[in-house]
Design a protein around this motif. Structure first.
Motif, short mmCIF file in Angstrom:
data_model
loop_
_atom_site.label_atom_id
_atom_site.label_comp_id
_atom_site.label_asym_id
_atom_site.label_seq_id
_atom_site.Cartn_x
_atom_site.Cartn_y
_atom_site.Cartn_z
N GLU A 23 7.96 -12.14 -13.53
CA GLU A 23 8.67 -11.99 -12.48
C GLU A 23 8.61 -10.56 -12.50
N GLU A 24 8.33 -10.16 -11.05
CA GLU A 24 8.48 -8.48 -11.03
C GLU A 24 8.48 -8.07 -9.70
N THR A 25 8.90 -6.83 -9.75
CA THR A 25 9.20 -6.02 -8.25
C THR A 25 8.24 -4.54 -8.62
N ARG A 26 7.42 -4.54 -7.51
CA ARG A 26 6.52 -3.35 -7.81
C ARG A 26 6.20 -2.69 -6.26
N LYS A 27 6.28 -1.42 -6.20
CA LYS A 27 5.96 -0.68 -5.05
C LYS A 27 4.33 -0.48 -4.58
N GLU A 28 3.93 -0.56 -3.61
CA GLU A 28 2.44 -0.35 -3.33
C GLU A 28 2.13 0.03 -1.85
N ASP A 29 1.89 1.10 -1.61
CA ASP A 29 1.50 1.62 -0.35
C ASP A 29 2.43 1.48 0.89
N GLY A 30 3.93 1.84 0.68
CA GLY A 30 4.81 1.69 1.55
C GLY A 30 5.44 0.49 1.68
N TYR A 31 4.97 -0.71 0.72
CA TYR A 31 5.68 -2.01 0.46
C TYR A 31 6.24 -2.05 -0.92
N THR A 32 7.36 -3.20 -0.81
CA THR A 32 7.70 -3.55 -2.08
C THR A 32 7.32 -5.15 -2.23
N LEU A 33 6.73 -5.43 -3.38
CA LEU A 33 6.47 -6.76 -3.67
C LEU A 33 7.43 -7.49 -4.72
N PHE A 34 7.84 -8.56 -4.44
CA PHE A 34 8.69 -9.27 -5.13
C PHE A 34 7.80 -10.62 -5.41
N TYR A 35 7.75 -10.97 -6.74
CA TYR A 35 7.02 -12.16 -6.96
C TYR A 35 7.60 -12.72 -8.61
N GLY A 36 7.17 -14.03 -8.72
CA GLY A 36 7.50 -14.43 -10.06
C GLY A 36 7.45 -15.97 -10.35
N GLY A 37 7.52 -16.43 -11.45
CA GLY A 37 7.33 -17.98 -11.55
C GLY A 37 6.26 -18.06 -12.36
N CYS A 38 5.21 -17.52 -12.59
CA CYS A 38 4.08 -17.89 -13.58
C CYS A 38 4.45 -17.32 -15.11
N VAL A 39 4.40 -18.12 -15.78
CA VAL A 39 4.73 -17.86 -17.08
C VAL A 39 3.54 -17.81 -17.93
N ASP A 40 2.81 -18.96 -17.93
CA ASP A 40 1.54 -19.15 -18.99
C ASP A 40 0.24 -19.30 -18.14
N GLY A 47 6.38 -15.32 -3.66
CA GLY A 47 6.97 -14.29 -3.54
C GLY A 47 6.97 -13.56 -2.11
N PHE A 48 7.47 -12.37 -2.13
CA PHE A 48 7.74 -11.79 -0.88
C PHE A 48 7.05 -10.29 -0.62
N VAL A 49 6.77 -9.92 0.16
CA VAL A 49 6.12 -8.58 0.52
C VAL A 49 7.04 -7.87 1.58
N MET A 50 7.81 -6.84 1.25
CA MET A 50 8.78 -6.20 2.18
C MET A 50 8.35 -4.74 2.49
N HIS A 51 8.40 -4.27 3.66
CA HIS A 51 8.38 -2.97 4.05
C HIS A 51 9.37 -2.23 3.26
N ASN A 52 9.09 -1.04 2.83
CA ASN A 52 10.15 -0.22 2.08
C ASN A 52 11.49 0.01 2.65
N LYS A 53 11.28 0.02 3.96
CA LYS A 53 12.63 0.36 4.78
C LYS A 53 13.52 -0.75 4.72
#
Length: 120
Positions: A23-40, A47-53
């Motif tokens: 489960e992670e949040t990371r920034k990439e090229d003006g967007y923030t990626l929020f994803y999670g759930g995969c464990v093994d 997840g979601f991809v959102m513009h930084n604004k």
């Protein structure tokens, strides 16, 4: 993927089948990626991809299940809760389906009633 989202000038995109672990949040090229759930296994992560604004208004992100992340955005009148639901397929057992939909119901019910709720 982020370059295509930017090309279409989208502020919010729902992702399914990302196959990213953790489960992670990371920034990439003006967007923030929020994803999670995969464990093994590299399967079913969502997840979601959102513009930084727009990402600046995120109050919280949680992967309830690998197929059901939630993100809460602050809004002037009422917060907005987005629930990304990647439903089970017909090959799953009735018990698995019932557990999944019970968790969905619990997730919806645990959202404050003053929030706007959007299921995707």
């Amino acid at each position: 993927m982020v370059s295509e989202i930017g090309r279409y000038k989208l502020d919010l995109v729902v992702m399914q089948e990302t196959r990213w672990l953790g489960e992670e949040t990371r920034k990439e090229d003006g967007y923030t990626l929020f994803y999670g759930g995969c464990v093994d296994k590299h399967e079913f992560s969502t997840g979601f991809v959102m513009h930084n604004k727009a990402a600046n208004s995120v109050k919280g992100f949680k992967a309830v299940l690998k197929r059901m992340p939630c993100i809460v955005l602050a809004n002037k009148v009422s917060d907005i809760t987005f629930i990304n639901v990647h439903a089970l397929t017909e090959d799953k057992t009735d018990e698995e389906k019932e557990e999944f939909y019970e968790q969905l119901e619990q997730t919806i019910e645990s959202t404050p009633t003053r929030n706007i709720r959007i299921l995707l």
